[in-house]
Write a protein that holds these residues in place. Structure first.
Motif, PDB file in Angstrom:
ATOM      1  N   ASP A  16       0.852  -1.191   0.000  1.00 20.84           N
ATOM      2  CA  ASP A  16       0.000   0.000   0.000  1.00 20.84           C
ATOM      3  C   ASP A  16       0.887   1.239   0.000  1.00 20.84           C
ATOM      4  N   ASN A  17       0.971   1.886  -1.141  1.00 18.79           N
ATOM      5  CA  ASN A  17       1.812   3.086  -1.214  1.00 18.79           C
ATOM      6  C   ASN A  17       0.959   4.359  -1.213  1.00 18.79           C
ATOM      7  N   SER A  18      -0.178   4.300  -0.526  1.00 19.11           N
ATOM      8  CA  SER A  18      -1.079   5.451  -0.447  1.00 19.11           C
ATOM      9  C   SER A  18      -0.490   6.617   0.340  1.00 19.11           C
ATOM     10  N   TYR A  19       0.432   6.306   1.234  1.00 17.63           N
ATOM     11  CA  TYR A  19       1.005   7.324   2.111  1.00 17.63           C
ATOM     12  C   TYR A  19       2.514   7.348   1.956  1.00 17.63           C
ATOM     13  N   ALA A  20       3.090   8.514   2.159  1.00 21.80           N
ATOM     14  CA  ALA A  20       4.540   8.671   2.052  1.00 21.80           C
ATOM     15  C   ALA A  20       5.241   7.872   3.153  1.00 21.80           C
ATOM     16  N   PRO A  21       6.405   7.316   2.841  1.00 20.14           N
ATOM     17  CA  PRO A  21       7.158   6.591   3.870  1.00 20.14           C
ATOM     18  C   PRO A  21       7.409   7.424   5.128  1.00 20.14           C
ATOM     19  N   ASP A  22       7.617   8.720   4.968  1.00 20.59           N
ATOM     20  CA  ASP A  22       7.843   9.586   6.132  1.00 20.59           C
ATOM     21  C   ASP A  22       6.651   9.579   7.093  1.00 20.59           C
ATOM     22  N   ALA A  23       5.460   9.341   6.575  1.00 17.72           N
ATOM     23  CA  ALA A  23       4.273   9.305   7.429  1.00 17.72           C
ATOM     24  C   ALA A  23       4.366   8.169   8.438  1.00 17.72           C
ATOM     25  N   TYR A  24       4.972   7.056   8.046  1.00 18.73           N
ATOM     26  CA  TYR A  24       5.091   5.907   8.946  1.00 18.73           C
ATOM     27  C   TYR A  24       6.127   6.157  10.039  1.00 18.73           C
ATOM     28  N   ALA A  25       7.239   6.767   9.667  1.00 16.86           N
ATOM     29  CA  ALA A  25       8.249   7.112  10.675  1.00 16.86           C
ATOM     30  C   ALA A  25       7.669   8.142  11.646  1.00 16.86           C
ATOM     31  N   PHE A  26       6.927   9.100  11.108  1.00 15.39           N
ATOM     32  CA  PHE A  26       6.286  10.100  11.961  1.00 15.39           C
ATOM     33  C   PHE A  26       5.292   9.444  12.912  1.00 15.39           C
ATOM     34  N   MET A  27       4.552   8.457  12.430  1.00 12.04           N
ATOM     35  CA  MET A  27       3.567   7.780  13.280  1.00 12.04           C
ATOM     36  C   MET A  27       4.240   7.096  14.464  1.00 12.04           C
ATOM     37  N   ARG A  28       5.393   6.514  14.257  1.00 12.53           N
ATOM     38  CA  ARG A  28       6.122   5.891  15.378  1.00 12.53           C
ATOM     39  C   ARG A  28       6.433   6.929  16.445  1.00 12.53           C
ATOM     40  N   PHE A  56      -1.401  12.254  17.580  1.00 11.33           N
ATOM     41  CA  PHE A  56      -0.794  12.408  16.261  1.00 11.33           C
ATOM     42  C   PHE A  56      -0.913  13.863  15.797  1.00 11.33           C
ATOM     43  N   CYS A  57      -2.112  14.424  15.902  1.00  9.15           N
ATOM     44  CA  CYS A  57      -2.326  15.809  15.466  1.00  9.15           C
ATOM     45  C   CYS A  57      -1.561  16.803  16.342  1.00  9.15           C
ATOM     46  N   ALA A  58      -1.548  16.576  17.636  1.00 17.52           N
ATOM     47  CA  ALA A  58      -0.807  17.466  18.542  1.00 17.52           C
ATOM     48  C   ALA A  58       0.684  17.418  18.234  1.00 17.52           C
ATOM     49  N   TYR A  59       1.190  16.223  17.952  1.00 18.22           N
ATOM     50  CA  TYR A  59       2.603  16.087  17.617  1.00 18.22           C
ATOM     51  C   TYR A  59       2.908  16.782  16.288  1.00 18.22           C
ATOM     52  N   ALA A  60       1.992  16.675  15.336  1.00 19.90           N
ATOM     53  CA  ALA A  60       2.172  17.368  14.056  1.00 19.90           C
ATOM     54  C   ALA A  60       2.261  18.875  14.274  1.00 19.90           C
ATOM     55  N   LEU A  61       1.406  19.402  15.145  1.00 12.83           N
ATOM     56  CA  LEU A  61       1.465  20.830  15.448  1.00 12.83           C
ATOM     57  C   LEU A  61       2.782  21.199  16.119  1.00 12.83           C
ATOM     58  N   GLN A  62       3.224  20.356  17.031  1.00 19.71           N
ATOM     59  CA  GLN A  62       4.482  20.633  17.726  1.00 19.71           C
ATOM     60  C   GLN A  62       5.654  20.629  16.744  1.00 19.71           C
ATOM     61  N   GLU A  63       5.662  19.685  15.849  1.00 22.24           N
ATOM     62  CA  GLU A  63       6.797  19.536  14.935  1.00 22.24           C
ATOM     63  C   GLU A  63       6.758  20.493  13.744  1.00 22.24           C
ATOM     64  N   TYR A  64       5.559  20.773  13.220  1.00 20.73           N
ATOM     65  CA  TYR A  64       5.459  21.523  11.969  1.00 20.73           C
ATOM     66  C   TYR A  64       4.703  22.839  12.089  1.00 20.73           C
ATOM     67  N   PRO A  66       2.379  25.889  11.878  1.00 26.10           N
ATOM     68  CA  PRO A  66       1.340  26.229  10.905  1.00 26.10           C
ATOM     69  C   PRO A  66       1.455  25.461   9.588  1.00 26.10           C
ATOM     70  N   MET A  67       2.542  24.755   9.382  1.00 22.58           N
ATOM     71  CA  MET A  67       2.716  23.958   8.160  1.00 22.58           C
ATOM     72  C   MET A  67       2.226  22.518   8.340  1.00 22.58           C
ATOM     73  N   ALA A  68       1.715  22.172   9.526  1.00 23.81           N
ATOM     74  CA  ALA A  68       1.316  20.785   9.813  1.00 23.81           C
ATOM     75  C   ALA A  68       0.309  20.253   8.804  1.00 23.81           C
ATOM     76  N   ALA A  69      -0.712  21.021   8.495  1.00 20.82           N
ATOM     77  CA  ALA A  69      -1.732  20.546   7.548  1.00 20.82           C
ATOM     78  C   ALA A  69      -1.121  20.309   6.175  1.00 20.82           C
ATOM     79  N   ALA A  70      -0.232  21.187   5.748  1.00 22.41           N
ATOM     80  CA  ALA A  70       0.403  21.031   4.434  1.00 22.41           C
ATOM     81  C   ALA A  70       1.298  19.790   4.395  1.00 22.41           C
ATOM     82  N   VAL A  71       2.024  19.536   5.474  1.00 16.26           N
ATOM     83  CA  VAL A  71       2.879  18.346   5.537  1.00 16.26           C
ATOM     84  C   VAL A  71       2.022  17.085   5.484  1.00 16.26           C
ATOM     85  N   MET A  72       0.938  17.068   6.272  1.00 16.79           N
ATOM     86  CA  MET A  72       0.061  15.886   6.272  1.00 16.79           C
ATOM     87  C   MET A  72      -0.517  15.659   4.881  1.00 16.79           C
TER      88      MET A  72
END
Length: 123
Positions: A16-28, A56-64, A66-72
């Motif tokens: 399943d290549n629906s999601y970028a590999p980076d998404a899986y590392a981020f999920m960990r 997951f969403c809180a971590y995205a905000l912490q890491e990215y 205002p760009m969190a939505a664009a990265v996701m």
């Protein structure tokens, strides 16, 4: 043979290549963040689907920020169902475990991701 995340990721991407590999590392990393945020311990480490998604969403905000939505979006993630798909892809290859009562559908129809990622930055 010791666990190798790269091999697990290769298997996921073949299926399943629906999601970028980076998404899986981020999920960990987001899983660890959620465990800490929801005060889970080694004796009781289980997160609900909603807790994991919110973490997951809180971590995205912490890491990215205002760009969190664009990265996701770049990674192919637009909502809680996508987060559930990523989690269950990781479960399938043995990266994450699950309780018998856990289902992929528990990730469906949670709070919209755009509300969680954009609201902190609205005027």
């Amino acid at each position: 043979m010791p666990f190798n995340f790269e091999d697990a990721l290769d298997e996921i991407m073949r299926r399943d290549n629906s999601y970028a590999p980076d998404a899986y590392a981020f999920m960990r990393q987001a899983m660890d963040y959620a465990l800490e945020q929801f005060h889970k311990t080694a004796e009781s480490p289980d997160l609900s689907a909603e807790e994991l998604y919110l973490g997951f969403c809180a971590y995205a905000l912490q890491e990215y920020g205002p760009m969190a939505a664009a990265v996701m979006e770049h990674w192919g993630i637009s909502g809680s169902a996508d987060v559930g798909n990523i989690v269950y892809n990781l479960i399938h290859v043995g990266v994450f475990g699950r309780q018998e009562s856990d289902t992929r559908e528990q990730f469906d129809n949670l709070q919209p991701m755009e509300e969680l990622l954009d609201t902190p930055y609205e005027p």
